[in-house]
Write a protein that holds these residues in place. Sequence first.
Motif, PDB file in Angstrom:
ATOM      1  N   GLU A   3       0.841  -1.192   0.000  1.00 54.82           N
ATOM      2  CA  GLU A   3       0.000   0.000   0.000  1.00 54.82           C
ATOM      3  C   GLU A   3       0.883   1.251   0.000  1.00 54.82           C
ATOM      4  O   GLU A   3       1.900   1.305   0.688  1.00 54.82           O
ATOM      5  CB  GLU A   3      -0.906   0.003   1.231  1.00 54.82           C
ATOM      6  N   HIS A   4       0.478   2.242  -0.781  1.00 51.74           N
ATOM      7  CA  HIS A   4       1.291   3.446  -0.926  1.00 51.74           C
ATOM      8  C   HIS A   4       0.895   4.505   0.105  1.00 51.74           C
ATOM      9  O   HIS A   4      -0.285   4.745   0.355  1.00 51.74           O
ATOM     10  CB  HIS A   4       1.133   4.032  -2.326  1.00 51.74           C
ATOM     11  N   ILE A   5       1.898   5.156   0.669  1.00 50.62           N
ATOM     12  CA  ILE A   5       1.710   6.308   1.555  1.00 50.62           C
ATOM     13  C   ILE A   5       2.387   7.508   0.910  1.00 50.62           C
ATOM     14  O   ILE A   5       3.532   7.425   0.457  1.00 50.62           O
ATOM     15  CB  ILE A   5       2.328   6.065   2.950  1.00 50.62           C
ATOM     16  N   THR A   6       1.682   8.625   0.869  1.00 48.82           N
ATOM     17  CA  THR A   6       2.229   9.846   0.280  1.00 48.82           C
ATOM     18  C   THR A   6       2.868  10.711   1.357  1.00 48.82           C
ATOM     19  O   THR A   6       2.265  10.945   2.415  1.00 48.82           O
ATOM     20  CB  THR A   6       1.124  10.659  -0.424  1.00 48.82           C
ATOM     21  N   LEU A 221      -1.973   6.325  11.018  1.00 46.22           N
ATOM     22  CA  LEU A 221      -1.991   5.249  10.026  1.00 46.22           C
ATOM     23  C   LEU A 221      -3.061   4.219  10.364  1.00 46.22           C
ATOM     24  O   LEU A 221      -3.834   3.782   9.499  1.00 46.22           O
ATOM     25  CB  LEU A 221      -0.630   4.553   9.976  1.00 46.22           C
ATOM     26  N   ARG A 222      -3.121   3.828  11.629  1.00 46.06           N
ATOM     27  CA  ARG A 222      -4.106   2.848  12.066  1.00 46.06           C
ATOM     28  C   ARG A 222      -5.524   3.373  11.917  1.00 46.06           C
ATOM     29  O   ARG A 222      -6.467   2.597  11.760  1.00 46.06           O
ATOM     30  CB  ARG A 222      -3.836   2.450  13.520  1.00 46.06           C
ATOM     31  N   THR A 227      -1.655  10.052   4.018  1.00 47.58           N
ATOM     32  CA  THR A 227      -0.784  11.155   3.625  1.00 47.58           C
ATOM     33  C   THR A 227      -0.252  11.833   4.871  1.00 47.58           C
ATOM     34  O   THR A 227      -1.013  12.096   5.818  1.00 47.58           O
ATOM     35  CB  THR A 227      -1.532  12.187   2.760  1.00 47.58           C
ATOM     36  N   PHE A 228       1.052  12.129   4.871  1.00 42.50           N
ATOM     37  CA  PHE A 228       1.675  12.787   6.014  1.00 42.50           C
ATOM     38  C   PHE A 228       2.634  13.862   5.541  1.00 42.50           C
ATOM     39  O   PHE A 228       3.366  13.671   4.562  1.00 42.50           O
ATOM     40  CB  PHE A 228       2.431  11.769   6.877  1.00 42.50           C
ATOM     41  N   ASP A 229       2.631  14.987   6.226  1.00 42.66           N
ATOM     42  CA  ASP A 229       3.622  16.026   6.012  1.00 42.66           C
ATOM     43  C   ASP A 229       4.856  15.691   6.845  1.00 42.66           C
ATOM     44  O   ASP A 229       4.735  15.159   7.960  1.00 42.66           O
ATOM     45  CB  ASP A 229       3.092  17.387   6.458  1.00 42.66           C
ATOM     46  N   ALA A 230       6.010  16.023   6.330  1.00 45.24           N
ATOM     47  CA  ALA A 230       7.250  15.814   7.072  1.00 45.24           C
ATOM     48  C   ALA A 230       8.301  16.765   6.537  1.00 45.24           C
ATOM     49  O   ALA A 230       8.176  17.287   5.429  1.00 45.24           O
ATOM     50  CB  ALA A 230       7.724  14.368   6.960  1.00 45.24           C
ATOM     51  N   SER A 231       9.334  16.995   7.332  1.00 46.11           N
ATOM     52  CA  SER A 231      10.364  17.967   6.979  1.00 46.11           C
ATOM     53  C   SER A 231      11.734  17.323   7.073  1.00 46.11           C
ATOM     54  O   SER A 231      12.117  16.808   8.130  1.00 46.11           O
ATOM     55  CB  SER A 231      10.283  19.168   7.929  1.00 46.11           C
ATOM     56  N   HIS A 263       4.728   1.292   0.931  1.00 49.08           N
ATOM     57  CA  HIS A 263       5.506   1.804  -0.192  1.00 49.08           C
ATOM     58  C   HIS A 263       5.456   3.320  -0.191  1.00 49.08           C
ATOM     59  O   HIS A 263       4.384   3.908   0.000  1.00 49.08           O
ATOM     60  CB  HIS A 263       4.944   1.273  -1.508  1.00 49.08           C
ATOM     61  N   THR A 264       6.601   3.983  -0.383  1.00 41.23           N
ATOM     62  CA  THR A 264       6.631   5.445  -0.478  1.00 41.23           C
ATOM     63  C   THR A 264       7.260   5.932  -1.775  1.00 41.23           C
ATOM     64  O   THR A 264       7.072   7.087  -2.151  1.00 41.23           O
ATOM     65  CB  THR A 264       7.430   6.067   0.686  1.00 41.23           C
TER      66      THR A 264
END
Length: 293
Positions: A3-6, A221-222, A227-231, A263-264
Amino acid sequence: MQEHITIVEVGPRDGLQNEQQPISTATKLELIQRLAASGLTHIEAGAFVSPKWVPQMADSANVLRALPQDGAVAYPVLVPNEQGLDAALAAGAREIAIFAAASESFSQRNIHASIAESLRRFEPVCARALAEGIKVRGYVSCVVGCPYEGAIAPAQVAQVARALHDMGCYEISLGDTVGVGTPNTVLTMLDAVSLQVPVAQLAGHFHDTYGMAIANVYASLRAGLRTFDASVAGLGGCPYARGASGNVATEDVVYLLHGLGYHTGIDLTRLTDTAQFIAHALGREPASHRPAP
């Protein structure tokens, strides 16, 4: 199939905007290009805000013009009002972000307007952008707590998120701006917001003030967020909250996601190299837990 995560990379904008030392346009462009080469497909490139208030973003037009707008990578920019939208459009923006707070006090301190006033301000911005074929993403800050008001009612977060969604924002990023959230408080907030906005159109944006960011990513996620923002290098922080550290480090989030089997499309080694690059440019070590290769 995995499964893809953005991942929405916010380092070049949210991460750098409060840095006091000058950062050249060339360095910003190299950072963005390295991030794209790592496999990131959504990279915040700048903010069309007043250089009086955010001098670090004064070259956002030059940065955006130097980036390809017709490729596989999206380069959204933050826009606070119609004047900012005009400048973003002139620079070739294909995606913008607008922002509101779930805290009245934070809204007043940050943009000198009430929540209701800020939302009314964004209605014409959103309408014009959509009419031009520009995608619009919405941000809600202080979704768990506020440095002035303390805990924020989940219903208030849901109301603001719904207003942005109704304007036409394709996705709403929910920001724990001061990093006070824990899995329980984040999940309670998500329960309320998901009654107003589909989970598939929500993103998590967590700060690591109390070391809870990765735990909050896992909890979200659970709960169904994808989709998650990150720096990169954990850059950033809230200038209105004493002691608030930066965003969760992209390399830490990717390490978690890959370890969980998601998957990212991101090369973790190249990403970690990029974290070292920008940290070196700023004269410090990355604020992440991922060791240098």
